[in-house]
Design a protein around this motif. Structure first.
Motif, short mmCIF file in Angstrom:
data_model
loop_
_atom_site.label_atom_id
_atom_site.label_comp_id
_atom_site.label_asym_id
_atom_site.label_seq_id
_atom_site.Cartn_x
_atom_site.Cartn_y
_atom_site.Cartn_z
N MET A 285 8.21 -1.78 2.54
CA MET A 285 7.03 -2.54 2.80
C MET A 285 7.38 -3.47 3.83
SD MET A 285 4.08 -2.68 1.47
CE MET A 285 2.88 -3.63 0.71
N ILE A 286 6.37 -3.15 4.95
CA ILE A 286 6.59 -4.00 6.20
C ILE A 286 5.48 -5.20 6.30
CG2 ILE A 286 6.53 -3.96 8.69
CD1 ILE A 286 7.93 -1.31 8.35
N GLY A 287 5.76 -6.03 6.25
CA GLY A 287 4.79 -7.38 6.32
C GLY A 287 4.08 -7.59 7.77
N SER A 288 2.88 -7.61 7.69
CA SER A 288 1.91 -8.10 8.95
C SER A 288 1.08 -9.08 8.74
CB SER A 288 1.31 -6.44 9.45
OG SER A 288 0.73 -6.70 10.74
N ASN A 289 0.91 -9.75 9.79
CA ASN A 289 -0.26 -10.75 10.12
C ASN A 289 -1.49 -10.28 10.57
OD1 ASN A 289 1.48 -12.84 8.89
ND2 ASN A 289 2.74 -12.86 10.60
N ASP A 290 -1.54 -9.03 11.07
CA ASP A 290 -2.55 -8.47 11.81
C ASP A 290 -2.26 -6.85 11.70
OD1 ASP A 290 -4.50 -7.47 13.63
OD2 ASP A 290 -4.26 -8.57 15.11
N VAL A 291 -3.08 -6.32 10.41
CA VAL A 291 -2.72 -5.07 10.08
C VAL A 291 -3.28 -3.96 11.14
CG1 VAL A 291 -3.02 -3.04 8.54
CG2 VAL A 291 -2.45 -5.73 7.85
N THR A 292 -4.59 -4.26 11.83
CA THR A 292 -5.11 -3.65 12.65
C THR A 292 -4.36 -3.44 13.86
OG1 THR A 292 -7.48 -4.27 11.59
CG2 THR A 292 -7.27 -3.44 13.89
N ARG A 293 -3.71 -4.52 14.41
CA ARG A 293 -2.88 -4.55 15.62
C ARG A 293 -1.36 -3.46 15.25
NH1 ARG A 293 0.82 -9.00 17.05
NH2 ARG A 293 1.54 -8.32 19.25
N ALA A 294 -1.13 -4.02 13.89
CA ALA A 294 0.23 -3.18 13.77
C ALA A 294 -0.09 -1.58 13.60
CB ALA A 294 0.75 -3.66 12.48
N ALA B 47 -4.43 -2.40 4.49
CA ALA B 47 -3.01 -1.88 4.47
C ALA B 47 -3.15 -0.50 4.94
CB ALA B 47 -2.53 -1.91 3.18
N PHE B 48 -1.97 0.28 5.41
CA PHE B 48 -1.90 1.82 5.45
C PHE B 48 -0.37 2.14 5.09
CE2 PHE B 48 -0.68 -0.48 9.41
CZ PHE B 48 0.31 0.19 9.99
N CYS B 49 -0.19 3.31 4.86
CA CYS B 49 1.07 3.88 4.59
C CYS B 49 1.13 5.41 5.11
CB CYS B 49 1.11 4.31 3.09
SG CYS B 49 2.57 4.94 2.48
N TYR B 50 2.63 5.35 5.80
CA TYR B 50 3.05 6.60 6.43
C TYR B 50 3.89 7.31 5.52
CZ TYR B 50 1.12 6.71 11.11
OH TYR B 50 0.21 6.82 12.43
N GLY B 51 3.76 8.51 5.28
CA GLY B 51 4.90 9.33 4.69
C GLY B 51 5.49 9.99 5.74
N LEU B 52 7.07 10.00 5.28
CA LEU B 52 8.07 10.42 6.17
C LEU B 52 8.53 11.80 5.87
CD1 LEU B 52 9.76 6.97 6.63
CD2 LEU B 52 7.91 8.15 8.14
N ARG B 53 9.41 12.42 6.89
CA ARG B 53 9.92 13.58 6.23
C ARG B 53 11.02 13.27 5.15
NH1 ARG B 53 10.84 14.52 12.35
NH2 ARG B 53 12.48 13.17 11.94
N GLY B 54 11.24 14.25 3.99
CA GLY B 54 12.02 13.87 2.92
C GLY B 54 11.26 12.91 1.99
N GLY B 55 10.17 12.59 2.14
CA GLY B 55 9.40 12.15 1.12
C GLY B 55 9.25 10.42 1.02
N GLY B 56 9.95 9.65 1.93
CA GLY B 56 10.03 8.28 1.81
C GLY B 56 8.48 7.88 2.52
N VAL C 98 2.60 -0.86 5.54
CA VAL C 98 2.30 -2.00 6.35
C VAL C 98 1.12 -2.74 5.84
CG1 VAL C 98 1.75 -2.87 8.55
CG2 VAL C 98 3.27 -0.87 8.25
N ALA C 99 1.40 -4.06 5.28
CA ALA C 99 0.28 -4.84 4.70
C ALA C 99 0.72 -6.46 4.91
CB ALA C 99 0.10 -4.35 3.39
N PRO C 100 -0.33 -7.21 4.53
CA PRO C 100 0.12 -8.78 4.54
C PRO C 100 0.77 -8.93 3.40
CG PRO C 100 -2.26 -8.49 4.96
CD PRO C 100 -1.70 -6.88 4.78
N PRO C 101 1.89 -10.05 3.09
CA PRO C 101 2.39 -10.37 1.95
C PRO C 101 1.47 -10.28 0.95
CG PRO C 101 3.25 -11.36 3.90
CD PRO C 101 2.04 -10.73 4.40
N HIS C 102 1.86 -10.05 -0.35
CA HIS C 102 1.15 -10.11 -1.55
C HIS C 102 0.89 -11.47 -1.85
CE1 HIS C 102 -0.55 -8.62 -5.21
NE2 HIS C 102 0.34 -9.49 -6.01
N ASP C 103 1.68 -12.32 -1.55
CA ASP C 103 1.50 -13.89 -1.86
C ASP C 103 0.48 -14.59 -1.06
OD1 ASP C 103 2.97 -14.30 0.13
OD2 ASP C 103 4.28 -15.23 -0.82
#
Length: 129
Positions: free
Chosen positions: A7-16, A39-48, A52-57
């Motif tokens: 999970m990668i935190g972002s303050n501007d998801v659209t820009r990220a 939020a958005f999610c990329y799938g990688l080769r091998g399944g990982g 990317v989203a703002p912090p849950h808190d």
């Protein structure tokens, strides 16, 4: 055991999203979840996966000291291309592409920080090409 996701935190998801759309497809990434602008999610080769989203808190996203996401590439050329794409899309250089024998005889990598300051590496373990 293998890694499921990061999970990668972002303050501007659209820009990220613009940044990651330019970077992750170069190493086989593809969008698998799209909840823009939240939020958005990329799938990688091998399944990982890379989320990317703002912090849950709901606090400000800040890069962690000592945290780094390492993304596997298939060649030295991939490392060079994805590093260049990251820099061309607003990332900052944390280490040019090249061999890192201190990490092993076949380690070839490059380092960047994304638009929110999160550090990531692009690595290849295939030896000299």
């Amino acid at each position: 055991m293998s890694l499921s996701y990061v999970m990668i935190g972002s303050n501007d998801v659209t820009r990220a999203r613009t940044y990651f759309d330019a970077v992750l497809p170069l190493i086989g990434g593809a969008i698998v979840a799209d909840y823009m602008p939240h939020a958005f999610c990329y799938g990688l080769r091998g399944g990982g996966r890379v989320w990317v989203a703002p912090p849950h808190d709901q606090d400000v996203a800040t890069p962690g000291n000592g945290n780094m996401v390492g993304l596997l590439c298939e060649s030295e050329a991939d490392v060079q291309a994805v590093h260049a794409a990251a820099l061309a899309n607003g990332g900052t250089n944390e280490g040019d592409p090249g061999p890192r024998p201190q990490y092993g005889p076949d380690f070839y990598g490059a380092y960047v920080r994304d638009l929110d300051g999160n550090k990531m590496s692009f690595v290849y373990f295939g030896g000299s090409e």
